[in-house]
Design a protein around this motif. Structure first.
Motif, PDB file in Angstrom:
ATOM      1  N   GLU A  68      16.478  65.924  73.002  1.00 43.97           N
ATOM      2  CA  GLU A  68      15.314  66.717  73.411  1.00 43.97           C
ATOM      3  C   GLU A  68      14.877  67.622  72.264  1.00 43.97           C
ATOM      4  N   LYS A  69      15.851  68.209  71.591  1.00 40.23           N
ATOM      5  CA  LYS A  69      15.535  69.101  70.471  1.00 40.23           C
ATOM      6  C   LYS A  69      14.757  68.324  69.383  1.00 40.23           C
ATOM      7  N   GLY A 126       3.690  67.088  77.569  1.00 40.12           N
ATOM      8  CA  GLY A 126       3.435  67.105  79.005  1.00 40.12           C
ATOM      9  C   GLY A 126       4.194  68.209  79.710  1.00 40.12           C
ATOM     10  N   ILE A 127       4.395  69.336  79.024  1.00 39.07           N
ATOM     11  CA  ILE A 127       5.075  70.476  79.655  1.00 39.07           C
ATOM     12  C   ILE A 127       4.205  71.717  79.472  1.00 39.07           C
ATOM     13  N   GLY A 128       4.507  72.750  80.200  1.00 34.62           N
ATOM     14  CA  GLY A 128       3.730  73.987  80.090  1.00 34.62           C
ATOM     15  C   GLY A 128       4.101  74.739  78.816  1.00 34.62           C
ATOM     16  N   LEU A 129       3.177  75.628  78.409  1.00 34.60           N
ATOM     17  CA  LEU A 129       3.401  76.381  77.177  1.00 34.60           C
ATOM     18  C   LEU A 129       4.648  77.272  77.295  1.00 34.60           C
ATOM     19  N   THR A 130       4.823  77.872  78.479  1.00 34.08           N
ATOM     20  CA  THR A 130       5.984  78.766  78.673  1.00 34.08           C
ATOM     21  C   THR A 130       7.277  77.974  78.543  1.00 34.08           C
ATOM     22  N   THR A 131       7.269  76.759  79.118  1.00 28.55           N
ATOM     23  CA  THR A 131       8.478  75.917  79.022  1.00 28.55           C
ATOM     24  C   THR A 131       8.758  75.604  77.547  1.00 28.55           C
ATOM     25  N   MET A 170      11.944  76.173  72.756  1.00 25.94           N
ATOM     26  CA  MET A 170      12.007  76.462  71.311  1.00 25.94           C
ATOM     27  C   MET A 170      13.015  77.565  71.032  1.00 25.94           C
ATOM     28  N   GLU A 171      13.035  78.543  71.958  1.00 25.88           N
ATOM     29  CA  GLU A 171      13.985  79.638  71.768  1.00 25.88           C
ATOM     30  C   GLU A 171      15.419  79.128  71.957  1.00 25.88           C
ATOM     31  N   GLU A 172      15.575  78.320  73.012  1.00 20.56           N
ATOM     32  CA  GLU A 172      16.903  77.769  73.315  1.00 20.56           C
ATOM     33  C   GLU A 172      17.444  76.960  72.123  1.00 20.56           C
ATOM     34  N   ALA A 226      11.597  76.799  64.830  1.00 17.76           N
ATOM     35  CA  ALA A 226      10.448  77.552  64.304  1.00 17.76           C
ATOM     36  C   ALA A 226       9.221  76.689  64.527  1.00 17.76           C
ATOM     37  N   ALA A 227       8.043  77.317  64.661  1.00 10.58           N
ATOM     38  CA  ALA A 227       6.816  76.576  64.969  1.00 10.58           C
ATOM     39  C   ALA A 227       6.469  75.560  63.903  1.00 10.58           C
ATOM     40  N   GLU A 228       6.828  75.841  62.654  1.00 10.19           N
ATOM     41  CA  GLU A 228       6.427  74.941  61.556  1.00 10.19           C
ATOM     42  C   GLU A 228       7.273  73.682  61.511  1.00 10.19           C
TER      43      GLU A 228
END
Ligand SMILES: Nc1ncnc2c1ncn2[C@@H]1O[C@H](COP(=O)(O)OP(=O)(O)OP(=O)(O)O)[C@@H](O)[C@H]1O
Length: 447
Positions: free
Chosen positions: A405-406, A428-433, A438-440, A444-446
């Protein structure tokens, strides 16, 4: 092959002119009316327009003025009806190269066309040379709006007018030579020579004689004195590319040049004095090289006084569309295309790619796409095949679902150029998820 556009509503004349000029070796396109001609002019680059004066949707004389306003490098020849010389004269006042009277034979047509084409080619060559000249100086050719490149540009602008030695670092293809050129162009030495030498392209002995020169008899084959590049660049700038490749005693000799401007040529007994500014570049980590004992610490500190680190293309992905469009326009021009667009999927695919060769690689990819292009729109199918498998591949070092998944989220983030809303949509997931995952996974976004 020079390209001519014929605009005439009379089919027979149009076809006859086209045939005649094709036989002369020109590439010819035709249009029946001004509107059709204008569309062609906006899409493709021509050298000459051969236009009738009386056309169903307007006057060739007015068209001539519009053409010269919008495409000043394009030449126009108007064809007037017999007994209507005034139209021809007005056309020339509007910028036409010449006018012909309809019914003139080929003895008039062909030389007039040849002269107009010759002028168009000459003017275009001069304009290209001017462009190149402007490109060689100035920082405005260094494109990018990211804070990373802006920081590098602002440092370079500050150091340019001084005589300080500059060290440019960055991966291959990040624009070190472009920066060196711009620094020279913005310095007080800009009217003097800019000499670039790639230190990795020569063996040690050859590099030494290239840089410092030699006296006749210094070694077998040295039949006469030879000036080195440092002397050739007197009063100008020397760009030493791949500086990290320099061997031990050459490093010492260069350190002395930087500090005193003096050196001894091979086979000479006295010193030569030069006034040069040195800009050095390397894609190696010189600090590492120093700690390994490969690079002199004193030279490193002398160079590192003013260091400009050029960002990799991957660290400034936001600049990719701008750079891509710049190269696309440049290559399109070369191919004779006036208009070029980048489809959004194409731009996204460029952003998702890992640019190991940086701007040089980007430029090559765009050049390839433009060569393959049919029409005016760059689409993903014009990208090399590896772009399709471009996402970081899954190496199954683990069977854990979490690891998969990562990796999958990393792939999606890279594909979306770091844009989280897009990434969430892709997955296909929500932004909060997405944020939670990403935190889990500490992404990083890049990535
Ligand atoms: N900011 C920029 N804007 C437009 N074109 C650029 C820019 N930077 C580099 N280029 C283009 O990218 C290509 C590579 O640039 P350059 O040769 O300066 O890189 P380099 O870092 O010196 O590479 P190397 O380390 O391999 O010598 C050139 O074609 C150059 O014109």
């Amino acid at each position: 092959m020079p390209k001519i556009l014929i605009i005439d509503d009379e089919k027979d004349i149009r076809n006859l002119l086209a045939k005649t000029l094709e036989l002369e070796g020109y590439q010819v396109k035709t249009a029946e009316r001004i509107s059709e001609g204008w569309t062609k002019l906006s899409m493709e680059e021509f050298d000459l327009v051969l236009s009738d004066v009386r056309l169903p949707d307007g006057s060739g004389v007015d068209l001539c003025r519009r053409i010269k306003e919008k495409f000043p490098l394009l030449e126009v020849i108007c064809m007037t009806a017999f007994g209507n010389i005034r139209d021809g004269i007005q056309a020339m006042k509007n910028g036409a190269f010449d006018y012909l009277v309809k019914g003139d034979d080929n003895e008039k047509l062909i030389p007039a066309v040849a002269k107009a084409i010759e002028k168009a080619e000459l003017v275009r060559r001069i304009s290209h040379l001017e462009q190149r000249l402007n490109q060689q100086v100035g920082f405005d050719t260094i494109l990018g709006n990211s804070k990373e490149i802006k920081k590098a540009i602002s440092l370079a602008i500050k150091v340019a007018p001084t005589d300080t030695t500059v060290l440019l670092t960055g991966e291959s293809g990040t624009g070190k030579e472009v920066f060196a050129n711009a620094i020279h162009g913005a310095s007080t030495r800009k009217t003097q020579s800019f000499i670039a030498i790639n230190c990795s392209a020569f063996g040690k002995d050859l590099l030494e004689s290239e840089l410092f020169g030699y006296k006749a008899g210094a070694f077998t084959g040295a039949t006469k004195d030879k000036k080195g590049l440092l002397e050739e660049a007197h009063k100008g700038t020397v760009f030493l590319d791949e500086f990290g490749e320099l061997q031990g005693d050459l490093q010492a000799k260069l350190l002395r040049v930087i500090e005193t401007g003096r050196f001894i040529k091979l086979g000479d007994t006295k010193e030569t004095q030069v006034d040069i500014r040195i800009i050095a570049a390397t894609n190696r980590n010189l600090e590492d090289e120093v700690s390994k004992g490969h690079f002199r610490e004193d030279l490193f500190y002398r160079l590192a006084v003013f260091q400009i680190a050029l960002p990799s293309l991957d660290s400034r992905k936001e600049d990719i569309p701008l750079l891509a469009y710049h190269f696309a326009k440049r290559f399109a021009q070369k191919e004779g295309l006036r208009e070029i667009n980048l489809s959004s999927e194409y731009a996204e695919a460029l952003k998702a790619h890992r640019w190991k060769g940086n701007i040089r690689e980007l430029r090559n990819v765009i050049e390839r796409s433009v060569i393959l292009l049919e029409g005016n729109n760059l689409t993903v199918d014009l990208l090399p095949v590896q772009f399709l498998q471009d996402q970081p591949s899954i190496h199954l070092t683990s069977w854990s679902l979490k690891d998969l998944e990562k990796t999958h989220i990393e792939k999606a983030l890279a594909h979306a150029g770091g844009n989280k809303t897009k990434t969430a949509e892709l997955l296909g997931i929500g932004l909060t998820t997405l944020y939670r995952k990403m935190e889990e996974y500490q992404l990083a976004a890049e990535s």
